[in-house]
Design a protein around this motif. Structure first.
Motif, short mmCIF file in Angstrom:
data_model
loop_
_atom_site.label_atom_id
_atom_site.label_comp_id
_atom_site.label_asym_id
_atom_site.label_seq_id
_atom_site.Cartn_x
_atom_site.Cartn_y
_atom_site.Cartn_z
N LEU A 1 52.72 21.85 97.46
CA LEU A 1 53.07 22.03 96.23
C LEU A 1 54.31 22.87 96.17
CD1 LEU A 1 52.54 21.78 93.20
CD2 LEU A 1 51.24 23.64 93.14
N VAL A 2 54.57 24.06 96.75
CA VAL A 2 55.64 24.76 96.79
C VAL A 2 56.74 24.02 97.39
CG1 VAL A 2 56.60 26.87 97.84
CG2 VAL A 2 54.51 26.94 96.80
N ASN A 3 56.61 23.19 98.71
CA ASN A 3 57.61 22.50 99.07
C ASN A 3 58.09 21.46 98.33
OD1 ASN A 3 57.53 23.72 101.64
ND2 ASN A 3 56.19 22.38 102.71
N ALA A 4 57.24 20.78 97.33
CA ALA A 4 57.72 19.79 96.74
C ALA A 4 58.39 20.33 95.53
CB ALA A 4 56.61 18.92 96.09
N THR A 5 58.04 21.39 94.89
CA THR A 5 58.84 22.14 93.93
C THR A 5 60.25 22.50 94.40
OG1 THR A 5 56.91 22.92 93.06
CG2 THR A 5 58.83 24.07 92.40
N ALA A 6 60.31 23.05 95.35
CA ALA A 6 61.62 23.40 96.04
C ALA A 6 62.35 22.22 96.33
CB ALA A 6 61.35 24.20 97.29
N TYR A 7 61.89 21.20 96.69
CA TYR A 7 62.80 19.94 96.89
C TYR A 7 63.27 19.56 95.54
CZ TYR A 7 63.87 15.11 98.06
OH TYR A 7 64.46 13.82 98.18
N VAL A 8 62.28 19.48 94.49
CA VAL A 8 62.83 19.04 93.29
C VAL A 8 63.96 19.79 92.55
CG1 VAL A 8 62.03 18.80 90.92
CG2 VAL A 8 60.57 17.86 92.81
#
Length: 288
Positions: free
Chosen positions: A140-147
């Motif tokens: 979730l954190v990775n996806a948020t950072a990517y977005v």
């Protein structure tokens, strides 16, 4: 003879000195009835999660240093043709350093979010359940950072296109100053495989994102305005300023330097021969 129903009785067994292996065994044998309440129902992920972050090696190299970037500065950079690497090299390496810095800031914030997050449970979890919880949280954190990164870049691209901003390098528009007016004309990308009129097969920089492999042209600095309007095909094919003297592997030229950087693979930076060529075309790099 009288029959009686045998009613099973529940018995609570309390086990002390619980170890992880013993808990796993009890969970396998008595999963539905096992109860192991936690004395503390919250625990920070930072107490049992270690993060290992790796950035692109370029972000920790000399290629994003101020000295290296300054080595690409040319006072008359916008005099070169659009796809000539000398036009936007300085800006591209500045943007590359900025992207590394932005990525570092976003990752630092993501790591802080992980440290501040807490695992909440009233019952003891199996190790595999903990791993699933951690994996889900990290994803979730990775996806948020990517977005965050992609949204920011898309916003910047949308801003300079929707506001029809003109690049200082003249890569997306050509400014002509006449006797009575100032004319601003979009630059156009032409498919080299089309042999017809340039205007017929050209795509404007106002229409879409376009890039073309970065090269060095064997050309003088006094090219006329038409030569800066169409790329990578020019009106006078075979002339001295349309002859390609070298190419820059993994780098591009385009309507805006940011578009070119985002399309780049940076192959030249891993090729000694290509790096030596950069030192030839940008003598100031020899001072780095």
């Amino acid at each position: 003879m009288e029959a009686h129903n045998i009613v099973p009785t529940n018995r609570i067994v309390t086990i002390s000195n619980l170890t992880p292996s013993l808990f796993d065994q009890l969970h396998r044998e008595h999963g539905e009835t096992l109860s192991c309440p936690c004395s503390t129902i919250t625990i920070p992920y930072s107490t049992f999660v270690t993060n290992m972050v790796s950035f692109h090696p370029v972000c920790s190299s000399v290629f994003v240093s101020r000295e290296w970037i300054e080595g690409f500065y040319l006072p008359a950079a916008n005099s070169y043709l659009l796809a000539d690497f000398r036009t936007t090299a300085f800006s591209q390496f500045e943007l590359l350093a900025a992207l590394c810095s932005i990525s570092n800031d976003i990752v630092s914030k993501a790591l802080l979010d992980i440290q501040n997050n807490q695992l909440v449970t009233v019952e003891l979890f199996e190790e595999k359940d903990i791993q699933l919880q951690v994996k889900a949280m990290v994803e979730l954190v990775n996806a948020t950072a990517y977005v965050q990164v992609t949204t920011f870049l898309q916003l910047v691209q949308m801003m300079y296109r929707s506001n029809t901003l003109v690049s200082a390098f003249g890569t997306n528009a050509v400014v002509q100053i006449g006797f009575f007016a100032v004319f601003i004309t979009s630059t156009y990308h032409v498919d080299p495989n089309n042999n017809g009129q340039l205007e017929v097969y050209a795509l404007s920089c106002t229409e879409t994102i376009m890039v073309t492999p970065a090269v060095f042209y064997a050309q003088p600095l006094d090219t006329n305005v038409v030569d800066h309007t169409y790329y990578p095909v020019y009106y006078i094919a075979g002339s001295s300023y349309t002859d390609i003297s070298a190419s820059v592997d993994g780098f591009f030229g385009g309507c805006f330097p940011l578009d070119s950087v985002l399309a780049s693979t940076l192959d030249c930076l891993y090729n000694l021969q290509c790096l030596e060529m950069l030192f030839d075309y940008f003598p100031a790099l020899n001072q780095v």
